[in-house]
Design a protein around this motif. Structure first.
Motif, short mmCIF file in Angstrom:
data_model
loop_
_atom_site.label_atom_id
_atom_site.label_comp_id
_atom_site.label_asym_id
_atom_site.label_seq_id
_atom_site.Cartn_x
_atom_site.Cartn_y
_atom_site.Cartn_z
N SER A 124 0.81 -1.16 -0.04
CA SER A 124 0.05 -0.02 -0.09
C SER A 124 1.01 1.06 0.07
O SER A 124 0.43 2.27 -0.54
CB SER A 124 -1.00 -0.08 1.11
N ALA A 125 2.14 1.15 0.41
CA ALA A 125 3.10 2.55 0.66
C ALA A 125 3.61 2.50 -0.83
O ALA A 125 4.46 3.53 -1.00
CB ALA A 125 3.96 2.20 1.70
N SER A 126 3.36 1.72 -1.92
CA SER A 126 3.93 1.70 -3.05
C SER A 126 5.31 1.59 -3.19
O SER A 126 6.19 2.48 -3.78
CB SER A 126 3.34 2.91 -3.77
N SER A 127 5.91 0.73 -2.19
CA SER A 127 7.46 0.69 -2.08
C SER A 127 7.85 -0.50 -2.72
O SER A 127 7.20 -1.74 -2.80
CB SER A 127 7.90 0.42 -0.55
N SER A 128 9.10 -0.50 -3.43
CA SER A 128 9.69 -1.71 -4.15
C SER A 128 10.33 -2.30 -3.13
O SER A 128 10.88 -3.33 -3.75
CB SER A 128 10.36 -1.05 -5.31
N VAL A 129 10.55 -1.93 -1.98
CA VAL A 129 11.52 -2.93 -1.22
C VAL A 129 10.58 -3.72 -0.53
O VAL A 129 9.48 -3.69 -0.04
CB VAL A 129 12.04 -2.10 -0.04
N PRO A 130 10.98 -5.37 -0.54
CA PRO A 130 10.27 -6.16 -0.09
C PRO A 130 10.24 -6.18 1.50
O PRO A 130 10.95 -5.49 2.26
CB PRO A 130 10.83 -7.56 -0.39
#
Length: 377
Positions: free
Chosen positions: A69-75
């Motif tokens: 939901s935070a649109s983060s590419s970090v897993p």
């Protein structure tokens, strides 16, 4: 003489040394006879399967959903806590690690301080504080990376069981557990991933990790909650005229219905998966070009070294035939800097990512084709 007198005076002014007290004999809590055969204190029983508690599953899903939901590419990344009992690695708790765009932050001082503080807090409340592995979320099925391999290799040396990784696919409740294979561990310790080492250890991208069977255990409270959500309730039927007919009851579930399975439009993640595959192919082609360039340099330098050795042998043969002393043999490695063969680990990891993306695309495309043909029937 004066120095000796001063040293003697200082020695006399100091208190007499006292004998160090004998260390107390450590007392260990006796293991009950009923658990003596279950608890593997020597670490001799190999891990056969992994058991995730329902609380751990919900925490991992929530962490992965928050990252998505935070649109983060970090897993999403966190540590698993538990205990190994009779060949079963029971994971009873977990906690998330700080998120960072820099993957090297996991091994930094900030992450180490946070991990120590969390383990100290868990120990104070008498909760499980033994690290048995870590979890990681994945997008579109690709989880092969250098960071994952390095983390598993580091835990292999620190933990008794070597550590495992639980991979969670974002968007569904798919969980898989992996650990490093013995052949890859041997090659990793030697830091050799050249052609000869790959052939010797029979390494491919599919033999880096081995999957461990995984089961999920839920307690009575969670089973009751899930049963409440899925149990249908009878609601009185009300006709358009406004009269209520109690005898006609319509079953209604506590969970709202989902009609996403009836959507015939291709989902956006199929195109995203195709883009990932294209990018992975480009990265693999670039890596192969770099390896080919280094191999050509190695071949060129070896050819120069062999020509030099052959020329020196011919000169010595001519000098011996002329009755002269032969020239001394020189160290070819000092005259010609032959680079080492490049590592193939990056190429294997890229192939693993491409294989994961391809399998995910196959599953997505097959389900979409089934819905498309079913709508035409």
């Amino acid at each position: 003489m004066a120095a000796n007198t001063m040293a003697a005076a200082l020695a006399a002014s100091l208190p007499a040394p006292q004998a160090a007290p004998a260390p107390a004999t450590p007392s260990y809590e006796a293991i009950p006879a009923s658990m003596a055969k279950v608890i593997d204190t020597e670490g001799e029983i190999p891990i056969k399967n992994i058991q995730l508690d329902g609380l751990v599953v919900s925490k991992i899903i929530k962490h992965g959903r928050d990252m998505a939901s935070a649109s983060s590419s970090v897993p999403a990344y966190g540590l698993l806590l538990g205990l190994d009992l009779d060949g079963t690695l029971e994971v009873s708790n977990c906690f998330a690690m700080p998120n960072s765009s820099d993957e090297d932050e996991r091994t930094g001082k900030a992450a180490a301080r946070y991990q120590s503080a969390m383990l100290r807090s868990l120990k104070e409340v008498q909760s499980d504080d033994s690290i048995v592995g870590f979890y990681q979320s994945t997008t579109l099925g690709a989880f092969f990376s250098q960071t994952l391999v390095d983390s598993l290799a580091a835990q292999r040396d620190r933990l008794r069981r070597g550590g495992v990784v639980v991979v969670h696919a974002r968007g569904n409740a798919a969980f898989r557990a992996f650990r490093l294979t013995p052949s890859f561990i041997d090659a990793y310790k030697r830091k050799k991933f050249n052609t000869q080492s790959l052939i010797q250890h029979r390494l491919t991208f599919s033999s880096i990790l081995e999957e461990v069977p995984l089961v999920i255990r839920t307690n009575a409270l969670m089973n009751a909650l899930i049963g409440t959500f899925t149990e249908a309730t009878q609601e009185p039927y009300e006709d358009p005229a406004g009269s209520v007919i109690p005898t006609l009851a319509v079953p209604q579930s506590s969970l709202p219905p989902s009609f996403s399975g009836l959507d015939l439009e291709p989902p956006s993640y199929i195109s995203s998966n195709l883009e990932r595959i294209g990018e992975g192919l480009d990265d693999y082609k670039t890596e192969e070009n770099n390896v080919s360039y280094l191999l050509r340099q190695i071949t060129r330098e070896r050819a120069r070294a062999d020509a030099y050795v052959q020329k020196r042998r011919e000169e010595n043969a001519a000098r011996i035939s002329a009755g002269l002393a032969p020239l001394p043999e020189e160290d070819v490695s000092r005259l010609f800097k032959i680079p080492a063969e490049p590592s193939r680990l990056d190429s294997m990891l890229l192939l693993g990512q491409l294989d994961s993306h391809a399998k995910t695309l196959e599953n997505l495309a097959s389900s979409q084709l089934v819905k498309t043909f079913a709508s035409r029937v």
